[in-house]
Enzyme design. Structure first.
Site, PDB file in Angstrom:
ATOM      1  N   HIS A 519     -16.014 -13.581  12.622  1.00 37.96           N
ATOM      2  CA  HIS A 519     -16.051 -14.280  11.334  1.00 37.96           C
ATOM      3  C   HIS A 519     -16.945 -15.521  11.434  1.00 37.96           C
ATOM      4  O   HIS A 519     -17.804 -15.753  10.588  1.00 37.96           O
ATOM      5  CB  HIS A 519     -14.610 -14.655  10.954  1.00 37.96           C
ATOM      6  CG  HIS A 519     -14.470 -15.541   9.756  1.00 37.96           C
ATOM      7  ND1 HIS A 519     -14.028 -15.070   8.542  1.00 37.96           N
ATOM      8  CD2 HIS A 519     -14.681 -16.868   9.574  1.00 37.96           C
ATOM      9  CE1 HIS A 519     -13.986 -16.071   7.674  1.00 37.96           C
ATOM     10  NE2 HIS A 519     -14.374 -17.179   8.285  1.00 37.96           N
ATOM     11  N   GLU A 520     -16.743 -16.300  12.475  1.00 39.96           N
ATOM     12  CA  GLU A 520     -17.545 -17.532  12.620  1.00 39.96           C
ATOM     13  C   GLU A 520     -19.012 -17.199  12.894  1.00 39.96           C
ATOM     14  O   GLU A 520     -19.907 -17.874  12.380  1.00 39.96           O
ATOM     15  CB  GLU A 520     -16.973 -18.437  13.712  1.00 39.96           C
ATOM     16  CG  GLU A 520     -15.526 -18.893  13.495  1.00 39.96           C
ATOM     17  CD  GLU A 520     -15.267 -19.566  12.146  1.00 39.96           C
ATOM     18  OE1 GLU A 520     -16.230 -20.046  11.514  1.00 39.96           O
ATOM     19  OE2 GLU A 520     -14.091 -19.590  11.710  1.00 39.96           O
ATOM     20  N   HIS A 523     -20.709 -16.361   9.698  1.00 36.86           N
ATOM     21  CA  HIS A 523     -21.023 -17.508   8.841  1.00 36.86           C
ATOM     22  C   HIS A 523     -22.481 -17.954   9.016  1.00 36.86           C
ATOM     23  O   HIS A 523     -23.078 -18.510   8.108  1.00 36.86           O
ATOM     24  CB  HIS A 523     -20.088 -18.687   9.125  1.00 36.86           C
ATOM     25  CG  HIS A 523     -18.847 -18.656   8.287  1.00 36.86           C
ATOM     26  ND1 HIS A 523     -18.867 -18.348   6.947  1.00 36.86           N
ATOM     27  CD2 HIS A 523     -17.548 -18.908   8.599  1.00 36.86           C
ATOM     28  CE1 HIS A 523     -17.630 -18.402   6.467  1.00 36.86           C
ATOM     29  NE2 HIS A 523     -16.810 -18.736   7.450  1.00 36.86           N
ATOM     30  N   GLU A 580     -16.823 -16.626   2.823  1.00 39.08           N
ATOM     31  CA  GLU A 580     -15.660 -16.255   3.636  1.00 39.08           C
ATOM     32  C   GLU A 580     -15.431 -14.748   3.620  1.00 39.08           C
ATOM     33  O   GLU A 580     -15.091 -14.152   4.646  1.00 39.08           O
ATOM     34  CB  GLU A 580     -14.411 -16.981   3.131  1.00 39.08           C
ATOM     35  CG  GLU A 580     -14.503 -18.501   3.221  1.00 39.08           C
ATOM     36  CD  GLU A 580     -14.722 -18.990   4.632  1.00 39.08           C
ATOM     37  OE1 GLU A 580     -14.260 -18.331   5.583  1.00 39.08           O
ATOM     38  OE2 GLU A 580     -15.382 -20.043   4.791  1.00 39.08           O
ATOM     39  N   ASP A 584     -15.438 -12.300   6.752  1.00 38.91           N
ATOM     40  CA  ASP A 584     -14.314 -11.441   7.146  1.00 38.91           C
ATOM     41  C   ASP A 584     -14.777 -10.006   7.372  1.00 38.91           C
ATOM     42  O   ASP A 584     -14.468  -9.388   8.393  1.00 38.91           O
ATOM     43  CB  ASP A 584     -13.219 -11.455   6.064  1.00 38.91           C
ATOM     44  CG  ASP A 584     -12.366 -12.725   6.117  1.00 38.91           C
ATOM     45  OD1 ASP A 584     -12.392 -13.423   7.155  1.00 38.91           O
ATOM     46  OD2 ASP A 584     -11.668 -13.007   5.125  1.00 38.91           O
TER      47      ASP A 584
HETATM   48 ZN    ZN Z   1     -14.783 -19.022   7.420  1.00 35.89          ZN
END
Ligand code: ZN
Length: 682
Positions: A519-520, A523, A580, A584
């Site tokens: 997830h990070e 980003h 986000e 995900d």
């Molecule tokens: Zn996030």
């Protein structure tokens, strides 16, 4: 650091200052092989509602404790950490022999003053008398500017915000940043929306503001009048403010201007005076995040009478410190912000609240003691290995993308290879030697902490960016990606079950921590992060065609989440939550790719009756099991870039062929998006 900092948008303010995107403020438990079988609702069908199937019984059996508005794996893990932190605080407070100036002395004294409720009660609002008198004595525009500057040092952000941030177009340097602020409600939309609930919230807010003025000694009538003046000023500020969706576009919020130009744009702020009161020399350049907002402030300063500004500044100051004052202020503050806006039933125990305050102002001092107790080197080594495996998986996914040209792929791979990784805790701790904490007064310590934080931040102007600095304390259950630093960061506190479990099998760890790491990483490549290059600069490295292809794919995820309606007629805002949601979906996909390389996946043996692939998805669902009060859910839908936990499971999984295969999900099933709507980006 006013109210808004503390309760409403800690993550967002930090985002502005430090430039990071966090995972979510919230997490867990640990059973058996790392997955809580008792939490499943086996009467539900995983092909129709996987969230219910995987964690339905957990949701049913874990009501929200009175002090919380949200309860889930994040809060459970945070509670576990609190016990460790409480031990440290109590021990430090008892240790009267600690060397003056040492971290233990500071932590101990801060905690001592915070727990001394008898003294706090006796003092009432006397500790802020000096500041209130100074606001009351404003006579001229010059005095007004002085009082605004005082507010910035002591209280965060009356009217607007000023801070040093990494320059988005020159990521090695800092730039003085001016941004919209000054509101007592959680978002500008609260002031502008016409629906019934918004109107009721405004009415309640005005009542609350009036209540606080009566506590300061005003009659009911005076207080009501003052509350209306506050509402009028804040509504004007709100109307001139950008929406949260607008603020997600880093190009819109980047407007570099010289000091001379700022003075021309908003002369009535009297910038020379402002900086002289602030005690800093004015920098040569600024990023003015919302020029339109400052034009409006400029008009307001000229036209609104000084007596109304005095009222506004008094409210802004008191609101920012209410929870540190005697119980009448504290309770009224909780009544509105805790009960009404979030649905909490009772306040947290005092020690917890004091602990959160110390976390805010002496976070690294407490963090240093925390990691000594909780973070074994093995945890760092295993987490580092998973991060490496995730990066390898991401590399192969980029290489195999069928929609991206080789030119853009080369740049994307370069960006990935340049990622910085931080795990556990900083190599260099924040130095608090210039922050004097004593046993005199709780609010006195809070104000000193704020001045220290303000100066520490502003002193970065003119200095290069310190690559070793962290934007979160190690005791925070969260993680982040910073676009301007191009780095992913995982504090010690999140490297625990159910995110990361030394005793669990790979499936659970990849489905939870692996997906969080993914997830990070994503980003850096979501609709916002993709606009920053390998060096953290806001610079387009995409070919035009690839950029358009990305946007087309992203549009599908906007639509998907727009269609979810978690409560009454409130939908998820697909654009607000896009970054986000992309993270995900991409994070899970990359984590699954990495998981496929493990022995466990290749052996494909069942554990507790489930295949490794199935357990991978249980790992993710377990991270997001939660209960939330209706009020908190409504607040979140309007203000939080993260979708509610349930949709962080349902949304991405229904786009993943890996999930469909694991649970035999067929076309037409609810957990499978129709063919033309399936989102696939990374
Ligand atoms: Zn996030």
């Amino acid at each position: 650091m006013n109210k808004i900092y503390q309760k409403l948008s800690l993550g967002l303010i930090l985002l502005a200052i430090f430039g990071f995107i966090n995972l979510q403020c919230s997490t867990p438990k640990n059973v058996g092989h790392g997955f809580d079988l008792k939490g499943m609702d086996t009467t539900a069908n995983p092909t129709q509602n996987f969230y219910q199937y995987a964690v339905g019984n957990w949701v049913k059996n874990n009501p929200i404790p009175g002090e919380y508005s949200y309860w889930g794996s994040f809060s459970i893990l945070a509670e576990k950490n609190y016990k460790v932190l409480k031990g440290i605080l109590e021990k430090s407070a008892k240790d009267t022999t600690a060397k003056k100036g040492s971290n233990i002395q500071k932590i101990g004294d801060f905690y001592y003053t915070g727990m001394d409720s008898a003294k706090i009660e006796k003092l009432g609002f006397k500790p802020i008398d000096k500041q209130l008198k100074s606001i009351a004595s404003i006579q001229s525009k010059k005095d007004l500017i002085g009082a605004i500057a005082m507010g910035h040092k002591l209280n965060g952000s009356p009217i607007f915000n000023i801070y040093a941030a990494v320059d988005a177009k020159n990521s090695k340097a800092h730039i003085a940043t001016l941004s919209q602020s000054g509101l007592g409600l959680p978002d500008r939309d609260y002031y502008t929306k016409k629906d019934k609930r918004s109107e009721q919230t405004r009415k309640k807010y005005v009542e609350h503001v009036a209540k606080m003025f009566t506590l300061l000694g005003n009659t009911q009538k005076e207080a009501a009048k003052k509350a209306n003046s506050v509402m009028k000023i804040e509504t004007r500020l709100a109307k001139a403010s950008m929406t949260r969706v607008e603020r997600r576009d880093p190009h819109k919020t980047y407007n570099k201007m010289s000091y001379a130009k700022i003075k021309r744009l908003a002369p009535n702020i009297e910038w020379n005076n402002f900086f002289s009161y602030l005690g800093f020399s004015a920098p040569g350049y600024f990023n003015i995040a919302q020029p339109k907002f400052f034009k409006e402030v400029n008009k307001m300063i000229k036209r609104i009478p000084i007596k109304d500004w005095k009222v506004y500044l008094t409210w802004n100051f008191v609101n920012g410190v209410a929870s540190y004052l005697s119980s009448d202020f504290d309770a009224a503050n909780f009544e509105f912000y805790g009960k009404y806006l979030r649905g909490s039933k009772v306040q947290s125990a005092r020690w917890k609240r004091v602990m959160r305050t110390i976390n805010r102002y002496l976070g690294d001092a407490l963090g240093q003691l925390y990691v000594e107790k909780t973070f074994p080197p093995e945890a760092k080594a295993r987490a580092s290995k998973i991060v490496q495996n995730l990066k390898t998986a991401m590399k192969s996914r980029i290489e195999n993308l069928d929609w991206m040209s080789e030119t853009t792929k080369k740049q994307a791979l370069h960006k990935l290879a340049s990622f910085g990784v931080k795990i556990g805790y900083p190599d260099k701790w924040k130095d608090y030697s210039k922050l004097n904490i004593d046993r005199e007064s709780y609010i006195g310590n809070v104000l000193k902490g704020r001045i220290f934080a303000f100066k520490r931040n502003m002193n970065k102007l003119g200095k290069p960016v310190d690559k070793t600095e962290w934007g979160m304390t190690p005791q925070t259950v969260n993680a982040y990606y910073s676009p301007t630093r191009n780095e992913i960061v995982f504090p010690a506190a999140i490297l625990q079950p159910p995110f990361f479990n030394q005793k669990a099998d790979d499936a659970i760890n990849y489905g939870a921590m692996g997906a969080v790491i993914g997830h990070e990483i994503i980003h850096g490549f979501d609709d916002e992060g993709r606009k920053f290059d390998a060096d953290g600069n806001l610079k387009d490295w995409w070919t035009k065609q690839d950029g358009e292809r990305f946007d087309k794919r992203a549009q599908k995820i906007f639509n998907q989440f727009d269609s979810y309606e978690p409560i009454d007629s409130l939908h998820i805002n697909g654009k607000l939550t896009a970054g986000e949601n992309i993270a995900d979906l991409g994070g899970l996909t990359v984590a699954f790719t990495a998981f496929k390389n493990t022995e466990e996946y290749k052996k494909n043996e069942k554990l507790d009756g489930f295949t490794p692939a199935q357990r991978f998805f249980f790992g993710w669902a377990q991270v997001w099991e939660n209960n939330m009060r209706d009020q908190a859910l409504r607040l979140r839908l309007k203000t939080d870039p993260h979708s509610p936990g349930k949709y962080r499971v349902l949304g991405p999984l229904s786009n993943m062929p890996e999930f469909w295969k694991a649970f035999n999900v067929k076309p037409g099933d609810k957990m499978r998006m129709p063919k033309d709507k399936v989102v696939k980006i990374w």
